[in-house]
Structures are given as structure tokens and as C-alpha cells.
Design an enzyme around this catalytic site. Structure first.
Site, PDB file in Angstrom:
ATOM      1  N   VAL A  82       0.854  -1.183   0.000  1.00 18.25           N
ATOM      2  CA  VAL A  82       0.000   0.000   0.000  1.00 18.25           C
ATOM      3  C   VAL A  82       0.894   1.239   0.000  1.00 18.25           C
ATOM      4  CG1 VAL A  82      -1.850   1.209   1.209  1.00 18.25           C
ATOM      5  CG2 VAL A  82      -1.704  -1.297   1.335  1.00 18.25           C
ATOM      6  N   CYS A  83       0.677   2.135  -0.941  1.00 22.31           N
ATOM      7  CA  CYS A  83       1.489   3.357  -1.018  1.00 22.31           C
ATOM      8  C   CYS A  83       1.309   4.152   0.273  1.00 22.31           C
ATOM      9  CB  CYS A  83       1.068   4.197  -2.215  1.00 22.31           C
ATOM     10  SG  CYS A  83       1.861   5.833  -2.218  1.00 22.31           S
ATOM     11  N   VAL A  84       2.397   4.326   0.997  1.00 21.56           N
ATOM     12  CA  VAL A  84       2.296   4.956   2.328  1.00 21.56           C
ATOM     13  C   VAL A  84       1.851   6.411   2.222  1.00 21.56           C
ATOM     14  CG1 VAL A  84       4.788   5.492   2.404  1.00 21.56           C
ATOM     15  CG2 VAL A  84       3.498   5.323   4.528  1.00 21.56           C
ATOM     16  N   ALA A  87      -1.853   6.450   1.544  1.00 22.55           N
ATOM     17  CA  ALA A  87      -2.629   5.847   2.624  1.00 22.55           C
ATOM     18  C   ALA A  87      -2.715   6.752   3.846  1.00 22.55           C
ATOM     19  CB  ALA A  87      -2.014   4.497   3.012  1.00 22.55           C
TER      20      ALA A  87
END
Lengths: 135, 117, 94
Positions: A82-84, A87
Site C-alpha cells: 500500500v502506497c504509504v 494511505a
């Protein structure tokens, strides 16, 4: 044409339940093993990060997308990245990020992992195919 | 494997959504990993190249500043699709510096991986 | 070294097919998925040059009541997978 045993990276950019992208990506990923392929990395970007919301609670008669992703992780041993940056902006924080930002609860759990865009690039470079499921 | 070439296509306008910024960030990360992708603006994406832009309504860093910085990371030129520009009544003179006309079909055919934003 | 182009938007609300006409090369494949299958009927696909294989994802057609098409062939999810494997790259248009 040789097309046996390919590894796939999927980029999921669509948000669950309001768009078909997650559903399409799951259907596609679940169909890979029958032809000897597997999904190695799923990268959630843009509104796709909502697929990792740990408190996702759909009505019982609707598909539970979070559980489908977890099942995919188990059956094909794929990473759920998940792209931090996407997110955290949207309120999806794992325990570490929640603590760091002073929140009492986390909203994202394993097997989903918060990672940077570098992991998307690595997946694009190392796996045989990259397929984008967009909103 | 690591010699794969990557094309980033931006097809959405700036400011109204985060697509342009996300495409540019992806390209920058590629450059940081020593794999500077090619970047192509097509459809509404060409609107990201207009000069004289300011910070956007989303309160985020404008994409124009990011675009001007791409050449420092070996991501140049900024390729654009001529037809998309013409359809929008625009001329290359209205674009920021460093833009160059591309043939989109050739561009796709010359790269191993295409990422769309 | 052909390309698979994935279209998931209705061609009536976007300009994608016109843009795609300039972006395809001989031997490429175009697969209509999700709302893209609404392009399967009607004449919009005629805008694409000759020498391109046109497909529509069967399950998305069925759910939408899109039953047949003169211009594109139906393909199931296994066929979708096969198209991504036999082409060199996939481009998503949205």
C-alpha cells in the site's frame, strides 16, 4: 508463444465498492494460476489504498473484498503493498504510523504493508507483467 | 530484467485530481532508483504542461514546479501528443520549456512497461 | 511485441477511443472491460484502424445485458489472462 509461469504485478487504483476496479483485479488475479501464472505483487495506489481498510464491513450478502485480498495473499503468496503517502493522507495507518502520529487505533493490518513507490518500480522492473486496474 | 524501460503516461488534467502528481512522483522514484522513465502527456494530460500555473485548490504543491524539476533527474524531455494539444486549441508556445512532440504509438511500442495516470 | 489496451470507460462519456486510434500499432489487441463494453455495440469502434484485434470481456457484457457485437469477439477471464501473457505490455486507458 511461450507464456508459461509468468509473474504479475497488479496496480490497483480504484476504491472498493464504488468502483469495479478491485473486483476486476481480484477476478483477474484469481484466474492466473489456472494458466500457470501467479500474482507476485499487488500495489494499491491513489484511492485504491482503501482496499486495505482493516475495518471494512460490507453487508453479508456482498463480497468481502478485504477477505478476498487476504485469501489471494495466502493462496498465491503475493505481497499486498500500500502506497504509504496515499494511505496516511487518507487515514489508513498501521500500528507504527498510528503511534507516530498520535492516534490510538490503527486502520491497516498485515498482510497489507505500507511501502513507498520504490516498491512499485521494483515490481514493475522485476515481474513479467504489470497490469493496472483503474477507477 | 532490470534493463526494462518504463513509460509513464499522464492523461488527466492537473489540479482537479491527484493523477498528475502521482504520475510525476512515480517517475521521480524511478529516476531515484536509476531507472528514469520516459514521461508522456496525452489527452487532458497535456494541460499539465501549460505555463503560468499556480498552486492548486487541493492546497498541494503545484505540479508545474515538479515538472520543471524533472530534468534534474534525467527525465527529459516532457513528451506530448500533438493531436491532444490541437484538439484543445493549444499551441506549443503556450507550454513550459522542455516539451517535445511525440508519436504515442511509437512511444508505447518502444517501452516494456507502461504505467497510466 | 504487441500491446494489449484495456478500456474500462464508456466510450460515450470519454474521448478515449479517438485517442486510442493514434496510440495503437498493427497487431495490437483492445479489450473492453467494465463500462468499456458499451463500445461493443454501435459504430464507435470503427474509429480504430484496421489490423487491431477487438475483444470484450464476457462477464462484464453479461452483467450489463450487452449481448452481441459485430465488431468485437467475446473473451472470458481466462482469455483476458491469456491476452496479457501473449502480448508484451498492457496499457490501461481510463
Amino acid at each position: 508463444m511461450v507464456s508459461q509461469g509468468l509473474t504479475y504485478a497488479l496496480m490497483v487504483q480504484g476504491t472498493p465498492y464504488s468502483q469495479q476496479a478491485s473486483h476486476s483485479a481480484l477476478r483477474f488475479a484469481e484466474a492466473l494460476p489456472a494458466q500457470g501464472h501467479r500474482v507476485a505483487t499487488v500495489f494499491f495506489y491513489h484511492d485504491g489504498v482503501y482496499n486495505a481498510a482493516s475495518m471494512m464491513t460490507p453487508p453479508r450478502d456482498e463480497p468481502h473484498l478485504l477477505e478476498r485480498w487476504r485469501a489471494l495473499h495466502q493462496t498465491q503468496q503475493c505481497e499486498l503493498l500500500v502506497c504509504v503517502a496515499s494511505a496516511v493522507r487518507r487515514g489508513l495507518l498501521d500500528e507504527g504510523e498510528a503511534r507516530r502520529h498520535g492516534h490510538s487505533h490503527s486502520t491497516l493490518e498485515a498482510p497489507f504493508e505500507l511501502t513507498g513507490l520504490g516498491q512499485l518500480m521494483q515490481a514493475a522492473l522485476h515481474h513479467d507483467r504489470l497490469i493496472t486496474f483503474a477507477p | 530484467m532490470d534493463s526494462k524501460s518504463i513509460l509513464v503516461i499522464v492523461r488527466h488534467p492537473p489540479h482537479g485530481s491527484s493523477w498528475v502528481r502521482e504520475g510525476l512522483e512515480t517517475a521521480l522514484v524511478g529516476a531515484a532508483l536509476s531507472h528514469p522513465p520516459t514521461i508522456l502527456f496525452s489527452g487532458d494530460g497535456v494541460l499539465a504542461l501549460l505555463s503560468h500555473q499556480q498552486r492548486g485548490a487541493l492546497g498541494q504543491k503545484g505540479s508545474a514546479a515538479m515538472l520543471e524539476g524533472l530534468s534534474f533527474y534525467d527525465i527529459e524531455p516532457l513528451w506530448y501528443d500533438q493531436r491532444s494539444l490541437e484538439d484543445r486549441g493549444l499551441d506549443v508556445d503556450q507550454l513550459m520549456s522542455g516539451c517535445q512532440q511525440a508519436c504515442i504509438a511509437d512511444m508505447i511500442a518502444r517501452h516494456d512497461v507502461v504505467m497510466s495516470f | 511485441m504487441s500491446t494489449l489496451h484495456l478500456i474500462n470507460r464508456s466510450p460515450f462519456s470519454t474521448n478515449i477511443l479517438q485517442e486510442l486510434a493514434d496510440a495503437v500499432s498493427q497487431g495490437d489487441h483492445v479489450l473492453l472491460v467494465e463500462d468499456g463494453v458499451y463500445a461493443a455495440s454501435g459504430t464507435l469502434l470503427h474509429a480504430l484502424p484496421k489490423g487491431i484485434e477487438l475483444w470484450a470481456l464476457e462477464e462484464d457484457c453479461m452483467s450489463r445485458g450487452v449481448t452481441s457485437s459485430d465488431t468485437s469477439k467475446m473473451v472470458d477471464m481466462a482469455g483476458f489472462v491469456a491476452l496479457t501473457a501473449t502480448t508484451h505490455r498492457t496499457v490501461s486507458w481510463f
